[in-house]
Design a protein around this motif. Structure first.
Motif, PDB file in Angstrom:
ATOM      1  N   LYS A 152       0.847  -1.201   0.000  1.00  0.00           N
ATOM      2  CA  LYS A 152       0.000   0.000   0.000  1.00  0.00           C
ATOM      3  C   LYS A 152       0.878   1.245   0.000  1.00  0.00           C
ATOM      4  O   LYS A 152       2.001   1.237   0.488  1.00  0.00           O
ATOM      5  N   TYR A 153       0.338   2.293  -0.553  1.00  0.00           N
ATOM      6  CA  TYR A 153       1.098   3.534  -0.734  1.00  0.00           C
ATOM      7  C   TYR A 153       0.124   4.701  -0.739  1.00  0.00           C
ATOM      8  O   TYR A 153      -1.082   4.541  -1.004  1.00  0.00           O
ATOM      9  N   GLY A 154       0.650   5.892  -0.482  1.00  0.00           N
ATOM     10  CA  GLY A 154      -0.219   7.060  -0.480  1.00  0.00           C
ATOM     11  C   GLY A 154       0.442   8.286   0.121  1.00  0.00           C
ATOM     12  O   GLY A 154       1.659   8.418   0.129  1.00  0.00           O
ATOM     13  N   VAL A 155      -0.401   9.170   0.657  1.00  0.00           N
ATOM     14  CA  VAL A 155       0.026  10.483   1.147  1.00  0.00           C
ATOM     15  C   VAL A 155       0.003  10.508   2.679  1.00  0.00           C
ATOM     16  O   VAL A 155      -0.906   9.977   3.303  1.00  0.00           O
ATOM     17  N   VAL A 156       1.032  11.165   3.235  1.00  0.00           N
ATOM     18  CA  VAL A 156       1.142  11.341   4.685  1.00  0.00           C
ATOM     19  C   VAL A 156       0.945  12.811   5.034  1.00  0.00           C
ATOM     20  O   VAL A 156       1.536  13.696   4.390  1.00  0.00           O
ATOM     21  N   TYR A 157       0.108  13.084   6.043  1.00  0.00           N
ATOM     22  CA  TYR A 157      -0.037  14.424   6.604  1.00  0.00           C
ATOM     23  C   TYR A 157       0.404  14.336   8.061  1.00  0.00           C
ATOM     24  O   TYR A 157      -0.190  13.612   8.859  1.00  0.00           O
ATOM     25  N   GLN A 158       1.468  15.056   8.415  1.00  0.00           N
ATOM     26  CA  GLN A 158       2.020  15.042   9.770  1.00  0.00           C
ATOM     27  C   GLN A 158       1.767  16.364  10.468  1.00  0.00           C
ATOM     28  O   GLN A 158       2.047  17.432   9.908  1.00  0.00           O
ATOM     29  N   PHE A 159       1.228  16.295  11.694  1.00  0.00           N
ATOM     30  CA  PHE A 159       0.933  17.519  12.434  1.00  0.00           C
ATOM     31  C   PHE A 159       1.462  17.448  13.860  1.00  0.00           C
ATOM     32  O   PHE A 159       1.972  16.408  14.279  1.00  0.00           O
TER      33      PHE A 159
END
Length: 228
Positions: A221-228
């Protein structure tokens, strides 16, 4: 599969022993826990047997499987350990699969469609690379363990199909790479992830028996990371 998981665990132990010997970060380089949301696409779910030589009286094209691209979403937290981290969280993944039976010798002809929903908990050691401007590392290489809770919906178009059973729980080895190179005005970071998994079986039938080595669970699986 047993050899693969054993090798994965040995690799993880080697990483832990090698990285925990590093110097503890100073206040200038120490970093706090990082919280992430990640979402993307995947291929995988139930891993079917493709070796018909181990199935009694089965021809080469007696049985086959096809998996459509699915979707996944998850939340992660990275907890600092020396200069690296332990990563855990919760993931959800959905996959659609079709098993095709074309085996008149064994009296199995038809299709079986699977809707595979998996709730997952990873526990991985995250090794950060290129830390000069990124305390957690510009890239993180992850290796560890994943537990899965499986909900498998099955729809068949024929009564002439083999008996099957499913398992609610499976587990295995997890590998991955992630990076968050882009910093937004809010201070949050944006990046990508790629993860692969190979684990124990969740589905059994005439062509996917418990004594066969190949059947199990797996995904990429692959995709986008949003880190806060």
């Amino acid at each position: 599969m047993k050899g693969f998981i054993k090798t994965s665990l040995l690799f993880a132990i080697t990483l832990v022993l090698g990285c925990t010997a590093t110097k503890t970060p100073t206040n200038e380089t120490a970093w706090k826990p990082r919280y992430r949301i990640q979402a993307g696409l995947n291929k995988g779910g139930v891993t079917e047997n493709t070796d018909m030589s181990v199935v009694p009286n089965a021809q080469v094209d007696a049985y086959s499987g096809a998996t459509r691209t699915g979707v996944n979403i998850g939340t992660r937290v990275q907890l600092p350990v020396k200069r690296n981290a332990i990563e855990t969280g919760t993931d959800f993944m959905f996959s659609s699969q079709t098993f095709t039976y074309n085996d008149p010798i064994n009296s199995f002809v038809g299709e079986r469609k699977l809707s595979v929903s998996q709730f997952m908990v990873p526990v991985a050691y995250s090794l950060g690379l290129f830390k000069k401007n990124h305390p957690e590392g510009l890239f993180q290489i992850k290796v560890g363990y994943m537990a899965q809770f499986n909900i498998i919906g099955i729809n068949s178009n024929s009564a002439n199909l083999p008996h099957y059973s499913t398992k609610a729980f499976s587990n295995g080895a997890l590998f991955g790479v992630s990076s968050t190179p882009f910093t937004l005005k809010s201070g949050a970071k944006l990046g990508f992830y790629i993860e692969g998994y190979r684990g124990s079986r969740a589905y059994t039938d005439f062509y996917n028996r418990t004594e066969f080595e190949m059947p199990g669970t797996s995904f990429v699986k692959y995709g986008v990371v949003y880190q806060f």
